[in-house]
Scaffold this active site. Structure first.
Site, PDB file in Angstrom:
ATOM      1  N   SER A  35       0.871  -1.137   0.067  1.00  0.00           N
ATOM      2  CA  SER A  35       0.021  -0.182  -0.013  1.00  0.00           C
ATOM      3  C   SER A  35       0.959   1.259  -0.192  1.00  0.00           C
ATOM      4  O   SER A  35       2.001   1.046   0.370  1.00  0.00           O
ATOM      5  CB  SER A  35      -1.042   0.046   1.176  1.00  0.00           C
ATOM      6  N   TYR A  70      -2.555  -0.800   9.998  1.00  0.00           N
ATOM      7  CA  TYR A  70      -2.612  -1.193   8.842  1.00  0.00           C
ATOM      8  C   TYR A  70      -1.252  -0.741   8.315  1.00  0.00           C
ATOM      9  O   TYR A  70      -0.548  -1.457   7.230  1.00  0.00           O
ATOM     10  CB  TYR A  70      -3.810  -0.593   7.994  1.00  0.00           C
TER      11      TYR A  70
END
Length: 309
Positions: free
Chosen positions: A187, A200
């Protein structure tokens, strides 16, 4: 984890995005040609590179009619109804003759081992893995009073799952001696910590680091390691509600043709800009310079491991 291979053009359909509930039980189904799609934990395995699918990590199910270049259908499950996904897969199996289903748990070691054993049994020619399991708890550190089991679940899906699966499936990718590709999906948050999703972004940063080392360990083999680095994409990763980010269709159509092993990193939008690419290049140069400080055994082309003694 999701296992997939490309369908004939007459039987392809679009597939949707992952959701916050990409956890718990995973479901896989197989095409008549040997493809499996496991859609609860989000990982794609392909049995034949010539038939590689545009497996839809972020693809929305907005088209009902099959269209050339699309992948095996996948269901999206809202976080409040995790039981719907196996039902949708069962419906897909009924709609597409020859489709088989398989359930696993990407968040547990046993589930991952069962899935890997299943893949080894039914896909001996496995040559592509795309590991993109995802869940995102949007809660700041100071406000996070969730039970530890919920926190551990996020870590298991985002980090333990991909690391464990690479250990389980790498020997199979190397065993047949043909070119193969292993893709980890990280990400943009791996490179820019996100206060609204701290765990995350931390887990994705750790997966980025592991992916660099996995590529190093496989450098002398026919297996290429790719890091797919999405920016924000308008999916339901964090659960139902308003989405923001890139259009999932545009994202998939752009990045999936690049997942052939020829690009070590694949970005989109802000993660494909020259400054970001140069940042990756500088990091890779620093890694190469430091990687010789301590001798570590690497994989040989035949899949065995070097003996440094």
């Amino acid at each position: 984890m999701r296992l997939r291979r490309r369908w004939p053009a007459s039987r392809r359909s679009s597939a949707p995005s992952r959701s916050r509930r990409a956890e718990g039980r995973s479901c896989a189904h197989r095409t008549p040609s040997g493809c499996h799609v496991n859609t609860r934990g989000a990982c794609c395995l392909h049995g034949n590179k010539r038939d590689r699918a545009n497996s839809a990590h972020h693809r929305r199910q907005r088209r009902n009619r099959p269209r050339p270049g699309r992948s095996v259908p996948e269901s999206r499950t809202p976080r409040h109804d995790h039981r719907a996904r196996p039902q949708r897969l069962a419906a897909a199996a009924e709609e597409l003759p020859g489709l088989e289903t398989f359930a696993s748990d990407i968040g547990s070691a046993r589930g991952r081992e069962e899935l890997a054993a299943h893949a080894q049994h039914v896909m001996p020619d496995l040559d592509v893995v795309i590991s993109n399991a995802g869940i995102q708890r949007r809660v700041g550190i100071a406000a996070d009073d969730a039970p530890w089991a919920e926190v551990q679940n996020e870590l298991d899906i985002l980090l333990a799952g991909p690391v464990h699966l690479s250990r389980l499936l790498t020997p199979q990718l190397l065993g047949h001696g043909r070119p193969s590709v292993y893709v980890n999906v990280t990400s943009g948050g791996a490179f820019q910590p996100m206060p609204f999703a701290p765990l995350y972004s931390a887990a994705k940063a750790a997966l980025h680091s592991y992916t660099v080392n996995l590529r190093h360990a496989l450098r002398a083999t026919p297996c290429r390691v790719v890091e797919l680095i999405p920016p924000a994409v308008a999916t339901q990763l964090a659960g139902p509600g308003p989405n923001h980010g890139a259009d999932p269709e545009e994202f998939c159509d752009t990045v999936f043709p690049l997942l052939d092993g020829s690009h070590p990193e694949v970005g989109f939008g802000p993660t494909a800009q020259p400054d970001f690419i140069e940042r990756l290049a500088a990091e890779n140069r620093a890694f190469e310079a430091a990687s010789t400080r301590f001798a570590v055994p690497l994989y040989r082309p035949d899949g065995s491991v070097e003996n440094l003694h």
